[in-house]
Design a protein around this motif. Structure first.
Motif, PDB file in Angstrom:
ATOM      1  N   ARG A  42       0.901  -1.375   0.101  1.00 20.70           N
ATOM      2  CA  ARG A  42       0.089  -0.015  -0.202  1.00 20.70           C
ATOM      3  C   ARG A  42       0.825   1.278  -0.087  1.00 20.70           C
ATOM      4  O   ARG A  42       0.632   2.172  -0.806  1.00 20.70           O
ATOM      5  CB  ARG A  42      -1.082  -0.038   1.358  1.00 20.70           C
ATOM      6  CG  ARG A  42      -2.004  -0.813   1.028  1.00 20.70           C
ATOM      7  CD  ARG A  42      -2.969  -1.140   2.205  1.00 20.70           C
ATOM      8  NE  ARG A  42      -4.042  -2.238   2.244  1.00 20.70           N
ATOM      9  CZ  ARG A  42      -4.692  -2.501   2.796  1.00 20.70           C
ATOM     10  NH1 ARG A  42      -4.387  -2.652   4.275  1.00 20.70           N
ATOM     11  NH2 ARG A  42      -5.716  -3.444   2.768  1.00 20.70           N
ATOM     12  N   ARG A  43       2.086   1.126   0.598  1.00 19.43           N
ATOM     13  CA  ARG A  43       2.721   2.415   0.849  1.00 19.43           C
ATOM     14  C   ARG A  43       3.537   2.672  -0.723  1.00 19.43           C
ATOM     15  O   ARG A  43       3.527   3.767  -1.193  1.00 19.43           O
ATOM     16  CB  ARG A  43       3.886   2.294   1.925  1.00 19.43           C
ATOM     17  CG  ARG A  43       3.670   2.110   3.026  1.00 19.43           C
ATOM     18  CD  ARG A  43       4.746   2.524   4.153  1.00 19.43           C
ATOM     19  NE  ARG A  43       5.622   1.544   4.101  1.00 19.43           N
ATOM     20  CZ  ARG A  43       5.628   0.525   4.673  1.00 19.43           C
ATOM     21  NH1 ARG A  43       4.665   0.117   5.560  1.00 19.43           N
ATOM     22  NH2 ARG A  43       6.540  -0.538   4.784  1.00 19.43           N
ATOM     23  N   ALA A  44       3.791   1.529  -1.538  1.00 20.95           N
ATOM     24  CA  ALA A  44       4.561   1.865  -2.567  1.00 20.95           C
ATOM     25  C   ALA A  44       3.334   2.149  -3.881  1.00 20.95           C
ATOM     26  O   ALA A  44       3.592   2.952  -4.511  1.00 20.95           O
ATOM     27  CB  ALA A  44       4.834   0.409  -2.809  1.00 20.95           C
ATOM     28  N   THR A  45       2.179   1.492  -3.489  1.00 18.57           N
ATOM     29  CA  THR A  45       0.982   1.868  -4.175  1.00 18.57           C
ATOM     30  C   THR A  45       0.717   3.638  -4.195  1.00 18.57           C
ATOM     31  O   THR A  45       0.658   4.218  -5.209  1.00 18.57           O
ATOM     32  CB  THR A  45      -0.374   1.341  -4.004  1.00 18.57           C
ATOM     33  OG1 THR A  45      -0.121  -0.222  -4.058  1.00 18.57           O
ATOM     34  CG2 THR A  45      -1.452   1.870  -4.969  1.00 18.57           C
ATOM     35  N   ALA A  46       0.856   4.104  -2.982  1.00 25.73           N
ATOM     36  CA  ALA A  46       0.599   5.450  -2.616  1.00 25.73           C
ATOM     37  C   ALA A  46       1.709   6.218  -3.396  1.00 25.73           C
ATOM     38  O   ALA A  46       1.556   7.238  -3.815  1.00 25.73           O
ATOM     39  CB  ALA A  46       0.393   5.686  -1.181  1.00 25.73           C
ATOM     40  N   GLN A  60      11.766   0.958  -7.739  1.00 32.29           N
ATOM     41  CA  GLN A  60      11.995   2.450  -7.063  1.00 32.29           C
ATOM     42  C   GLN A  60      10.876   2.777  -5.878  1.00 32.29           C
ATOM     43  O   GLN A  60      11.175   3.240  -4.735  1.00 32.29           O
ATOM     44  CB  GLN A  60      11.783   3.343  -8.152  1.00 32.29           C
ATOM     45  CG  GLN A  60      11.995   4.940  -7.512  1.00 32.29           C
ATOM     46  CD  GLN A  60      13.415   4.962  -6.925  1.00 32.29           C
ATOM     47  OE1 GLN A  60      14.558   4.740  -7.631  1.00 32.29           O
ATOM     48  NE2 GLN A  60      13.851   5.519  -5.607  1.00 32.29           N
ATOM     49  N   ALA A  61       9.638   2.253  -6.269  1.00 28.95           N
ATOM     50  CA  ALA A  61       8.510   2.705  -5.122  1.00 28.95           C
ATOM     51  C   ALA A  61       8.562   1.550  -3.984  1.00 28.95           C
ATOM     52  O   ALA A  61       8.568   1.869  -2.848  1.00 28.95           O
ATOM     53  CB  ALA A  61       7.268   2.225  -5.925  1.00 28.95           C
ATOM     54  N   LEU A  62       8.931   0.689  -4.309  1.00 22.39           N
ATOM     55  CA  LEU A  62       9.355  -0.521  -3.262  1.00 22.39           C
ATOM     56  C   LEU A  62      10.571  -0.101  -2.237  1.00 22.39           C
ATOM     57  O   LEU A  62      10.301  -0.434  -1.031  1.00 22.39           O
ATOM     58  CB  LEU A  62       9.518  -1.994  -3.822  1.00 22.39           C
ATOM     59  CG  LEU A  62       8.197  -2.644  -4.326  1.00 22.39           C
ATOM     60  CD1 LEU A  62       8.778  -3.731  -5.095  1.00 22.39           C
ATOM     61  CD2 LEU A  62       7.248  -2.873  -3.129  1.00 22.39           C
ATOM     62  N   ALA A  74      18.244  -1.717  -0.073  1.00 17.25           N
ATOM     63  CA  ALA A  74      19.395  -1.870  -1.205  1.00 17.25           C
ATOM     64  C   ALA A  74      19.013  -2.619  -2.412  1.00 17.25           C
ATOM     65  O   ALA A  74      19.520  -1.866  -3.448  1.00 17.25           O
ATOM     66  CB  ALA A  74      20.717  -2.169  -0.311  1.00 17.25           C
ATOM     67  N   TRP A  75      18.592  -3.652  -2.120  1.00 16.87           N
ATOM     68  CA  TRP A  75      18.199  -4.578  -3.329  1.00 16.87           C
ATOM     69  C   TRP A  75      17.308  -3.892  -4.102  1.00 16.87           C
ATOM     70  O   TRP A  75      17.517  -3.675  -5.473  1.00 16.87           O
ATOM     71  CB  TRP A  75      17.771  -5.827  -2.742  1.00 16.87           C
ATOM     72  CG  TRP A  75      17.536  -6.978  -3.938  1.00 16.87           C
ATOM     73  CD1 TRP A  75      16.865  -7.492  -4.365  1.00 16.87           C
ATOM     74  CD2 TRP A  75      18.871  -7.486  -4.545  1.00 16.87           C
ATOM     75  NE1 TRP A  75      16.995  -8.522  -5.307  1.00 16.87           N
ATOM     76  CE2 TRP A  75      18.358  -8.226  -5.493  1.00 16.87           C
ATOM     77  CE3 TRP A  75      20.271  -7.342  -4.605  1.00 16.87           C
ATOM     78  CZ2 TRP A  75      19.149  -9.021  -6.271  1.00 16.87           C
ATOM     79  CZ3 TRP A  75      21.199  -7.844  -5.307  1.00 16.87           C
ATOM     80  CH2 TRP A  75      20.528  -9.006  -6.209  1.00 16.87           C
ATOM     81  N   HIS A  76      16.238  -3.296  -3.572  1.00 16.42           N
ATOM     82  CA  HIS A  76      15.068  -2.511  -4.717  1.00 16.42           C
ATOM     83  C   HIS A  76      15.853  -1.378  -5.103  1.00 16.42           C
ATOM     84  O   HIS A  76      15.580  -1.237  -6.357  1.00 16.42           O
ATOM     85  CB  HIS A  76      14.033  -2.100  -3.864  1.00 16.42           C
ATOM     86  CG  HIS A  76      12.977  -3.221  -3.513  1.00 16.42           C
ATOM     87  ND1 HIS A  76      12.525  -4.366  -4.289  1.00 16.42           N
ATOM     88  CD2 HIS A  76      12.444  -4.012  -2.143  1.00 16.42           C
ATOM     89  CE1 HIS A  76      11.680  -5.236  -3.799  1.00 16.42           C
ATOM     90  NE2 HIS A  76      11.681  -4.861  -2.645  1.00 16.42           N
TER      91      HIS A  76
END
Length: 898
Positions: free
Chosen positions: A262-266, A315-317, A331-333
């Motif tokens: 949900r945070r990434a979606t936002a 990037q969003a994640l 770091a991986w994302h």
């Protein structure tokens, strides 16, 4: 699972193509477990680079029991899961800790462990779980793996576990299932096309028809084509853009954390209704966890996405993942969202690699470092990180990938230290390779010389490693053998200050192999004394091969015994199985030297078990050695050709020399002196070699003398004396006196025989002591001194019988019978009913060790030890540990490896 209710354990690997029904069978197994606790985990493709991720999922609910584990195991598991800081635990100690944890969890009722999508397990978890599965016996633990084919890497890790292949449905069943899915009239051509495309795959039969409307299917317009993944993608392609991006976000996140999604979606400002079409299509459910309809949906969506969309999702994640609480995934994302070079991200990845290595996650560290190298702007930093990635990749078990990274590092700007480290890693990789070990001495010598101008201490330690490599390959060394290594090492600069014991050892070996034993042997003995008193455990691990070889090269069996005992304790305490095979070989040879053939035989199963656990298949060297000492000609004849071929192909000259020496022992025992002469000549055919070639000189003197080849016997004695005299010590001087007596005529031989018996009786050479009584008795009988001969021969015969050396016992018995005193019949001890492993466990139990302590040493669970002990008690007719001391003669268990 039914057997687990009776105290048994087992493992099975379900293999099959995607959609064949492996997960459905796992669900059925879980349902069949009924009242049993189930620990379940599934591998996730995007989480393969995170160390022990799957293992943590499996063991997390069991961690409240961690306090029941022995301290070393508890520490290893807590370090692995990041619950405490500490030195990187050995992988196999982590495996033993997991085995013990599962056994504790199954103490009250059987435990079922289900591992789905094992092809996507992180490598550290996969190796640990495979180790555990291979050690299961009496813990009431069931492990079921499901692996999607093709998965060569995962199957190589899980090899030797029972496999159950899941294949497609029969034609009639496939038609019945399709009729259940499509309940309206279906064009015949379309039906046949779907059946042909599905090839009996149940998921394909369920999903392919849903890609097309009933009208299209019924009318035959647009026949279904492509893989199951493509059928999912067709359903994805018709979704709104926000729904497709939400699906990609979920596919790129391995955690399944709804709040994170949900945070990434936002962050991407996707509409709140973006998930509605996904639920309607049945592709994704977002509840307390994010769950895909099938794992194929995840992989298909992520694989089909454009690189730009994948970067946007990562990037969003990365933005949604906390760099404080979850720095590695952050770091991986971030790394997957980055285009081009970015030193700040590279630094984050380097830090993640350090954390992964601290937990023993070498594969993860390698992945972090490789990506960090790709993002490095500075060519030197890129080359340094590629080298670090290569080392981690190699240690994680991927030598081909490590070779590619080394090439990348070599292409960096010139740097002496990096160049030396590259040479050293290439040498280590060659040494461990079944086909390239002969390259190791030259590569190690090159690395040592490179280090000379940078780090003198490292240079000298690398010269010692070069000696180990040259000893190991022996006659197959080519242009860089012992002589070349010794010549270069003799010129190595000395470190500042007082010389440490390893420096004395290097100087002694260099002198021994350039100028001979006169100057080198005393220096090597001084060095060994220093190592016995000052070497750290790390020194022991790094230098054991060359140190143990040096000990029996200069006939120092007390140091040989002490160092092998200590190193065996270190290996078992730390779980260092990777080096345990060689230690066990050294212990086996030492037991044979001491006349402890039963104890040597007890190690055969352990050598095999370590080979299975590490995946390092070894030829049956241990079994051949024991058979030779026992005098079992048929077994040696059966094993020798295959062993010789394998050792020759691998370039393992030192082991091949030992095999020829063992064969000479066999034939000397049988009285086949011509065959012993040939085998001993082969074993001594590489002049620079020492170690077991020294032992072979003793065999050659006896065989040649018995064949009437006095010239060959005298030459062998001369070579032997140049090695035993300067070395000093009772063992060396004893075998020299024995050999000299064999080629001495008349009464002058007797004092030599007596000297040999006295000297060999004061050291650990019990087997050679018995053989000296034998040849002395034979000499006495030929001299007409029947009474004296009878006494010497009876001593020899009784010793050989107690050792289990059948050929030598028969030879002594024949000689004894010739004196008019038949040999006493052999009485078998009750211990011969026990297996080798049962004898090891019985010895430790007799000495007061607990089941857990015994299991820690033998890489078994405490419950498996208890199961073995019950069998021991039954065989011996006793009911408890206290009775072990009286149920068996003391010499039946004395000296077992421990």
């Amino acid at each position: 699972m039914e057997a687990s209710r009776g105290g048994h354990s087992g493992a099975v690997v379900l293999t099959g193509a995607a959609g064949m029904g492996k997960t459905a069978l796992l669900d059925e197994a879980v349902a069949a477990a009924r009242d049993l606790p189930v620990a379940r985990v599934a591998g996730i493709e995007s989480e393969r680079e995170l160390p022990f991720a799957a293992l943590h999922q499996l063991c997390g609910p069991l961690l409240p029991r961690i306090d029941r584990l022995p301290q070393p195991q508890r520490d290893a598991l807590e370090i692995t899961f990041g619950l405490q800081a500490g030195a990187v635990p050995e992988p196999f100690l982590v495996g033993l800790a997991v085995l013990s944890l599962l056994a504790e969890a199954a103490a009250e009722q059987p435990l079922v462990c289900v591992i789905d999508d094992a092809q996507w397990l992180d490598q550290a978890s996969a190796r640990t779980l495979a180790f555990v599965a291979r050690r299961l016996l009496a813990e009431s633990v069931v492990m079921i793996f499901a692996v999607r084919e093709p998965a060569a890497e995962t199957m190589s890790i899980l090899r030797s576990l029972p496999e159950l292949r899941i294949t497609g449905l029969r034609d009639a069943d496939a038609r019945e299932l399709l009729a259940e899915v499509v309940r309206w009239p279906l064009d015949v051509d379309v039906r046949e096309a779907i059946l042909a495309e599905a090839r009996g795959n149940p998921l394909a039969l369920l999903e392919l028809p849903q890609t097309w409307s009933p009208a299209t299917l019924a009318g035959g317009f647009g026949l279904p084509q492509g893989r199951i993944e493509e059928s999912f993608l067709r359903r994805v392609d018709i979704l709104p853009a926000d729904a497709r991006m939400l699906l990609l976000l979920a596919a790129a996140d391995p955690v399944g954390d709804t709040a994170l999604l949900r945070r990434a979606t936002a962050h991407l400002q996707l509409s709140p209704e973006a998930g509605d079409p996904l639920r309607t299509a049945g592709l994704l459910q977002i509840g307390s966890r994010v769950v895909f309809r099938h794992t194929l949906v995840r992989s298909a969506v992520y694989g089909a996405a454009s690189s730009a969309d994948r970067r946007r999702a990562h990037q969003a994640l990365a933005h949604a993942t906390s760099p404080e609480t979850d720095p590695d995934r952050h770091a991986w994302h971030h790394a997957h969202a980055t285009i081009g070079e970015d030193e700040s991200v590279a630094l984050k990845l380097e830090a993640s690699a350090g954390r992964a290595q601290a937990r023993g996650g070498l594969a993860a560290a390698a992945a972090f470092l490789q990506r960090a190298a790709e993002l490095s702007a500075d060519p030197a930093r890129r080359a340094d990180r590629a080298l670090l990635a290569a080392r981690a990749t190699y240690r994680a078990g991927s030598p081909d990938a490590a070779t590619a990274l080394l090439a990348s590092s070599s292409a960096g700007p010139p740097d002496e230290l990096r160049g030396a480290r590259i040479s050293l890693l290439r040498a280590e990789m060659a040494f461990a390779s079944p086909t390239r070990s002969t390259e190791a001495p030259g590569l190690l010598l090159d690395a040592a010389q490179r280090f000379e101008g940078i780090d003198v201490v490292r240079a000298r330690r690398t010269y010692l490693a070069a000696f180990a490599g040259a000893v190991f390959v022996g006659r197959f060394a080519g242009d860089t053998g012992l002589a070349e290594v010794a010549a270069a090492a003799s010129k190595a600069p000395l470190p500042e200050g007082a010389a440490a014991a390893p420096d004395l050892l290097l100087d002694g070996l260099a002198q021994l192999y350039t100028d001979g034993f006169d100057g080198g042997a005393p220096l090597v003995r001084r060095a060994l004394d220093g190592i016995r008193g000052s070497a750290t455990d790390q020194d022991m691990v790094e230098q054991f091969y060359v140190v143990s070889h040096a000990a029996h090269t200069v006939w120092d069996d007390e140091t040989w015994q002490e160092l092998t005992s200590r190193h065996l304790r270190i290996a078992r305490t730390t779980g260092a199985l990777s080096g345990l095979t060689f230690i066990l070989y050294q212990r086996l040879a030492l037991h044979l030297h001491q006349g402890e053939i039963a104890q040597a035989a007890a190690l055969i199963d352990e050598v095999d078990a370590v080979g299975v656990a590490t995946g390092d298949g070894q030829p049956p060297v241990a079994a051949l050695a024991v058979a030779a000492w026992r005098g079992q000609e048929a077994d040696v004849a059966r094993l020798l050709p295959g062993v010789t071929e394998t050792l020759t192909a691998r370039g393992q000259g030192a082991v091949l020399t030992a095999m020829h020496m063992f064969t000479a022992v066999l034939h000397n025992g049988l009285g086949h002196y011509a065959q012993a002469h040939a085998a001993a000549t082969n074993a001594t055919s590489y002049p620079p070699e020492a170690g077991f070639a020294n032992w072979a000189l003793v065999e050659l003197v006896e065989a040649a003398e018995r064949c009437g080849d006095r010239a060959a016997a005298s030459q062998a004695l001369e070579r032997l004396a140049t090695r035993t005299g300067p070395s000093g010590g009772e063992w060396g001087l004893g075998v020299e006196a024995r050999s000299r007596a064999l080629v001495t005529d008349g009464a002058a031989a007797e004092p030599l025989y007596r000297e040999a018996i006295e000297r060999l009786g004061r050291c650990r050479a019990a087997f050679m002591s018995a053989r000296t009584h034998l040849v002395y008795g034979e000499w006495l009988r030929r001299a007409g001194r029947t009474s004296d001969a009878r006494a010497a021969l009876r001593t020899a015969h009784e010793m050989f019988v107690s050792f289990g050396a059948e050929a030598f016992a028969e030879r002594a018995g024949r000689e004894l019978a010739a004196t008019g005193a038949p040999a006493r019949s052999r009485v078998l001890a009750a211990s011969t009913e026990l297996t080798a492993q049962e004898r090891q466990i019985a010895r430790r139990a007799r000495d007061g060790q607990s089941n857990v302590e015994i299991g820690a040493e033998l890489f078994l669970s405490g419950r498996t030890v208890e199961w073995h002990l019950r069998k021991v008690f039954t065989k011996l007719g006793i009911s408890n540990r206290r009775e072990l001391r009286t149920a068996l003669p003391q010499n039946a268990l004395a000296g077992l490896p421990g």
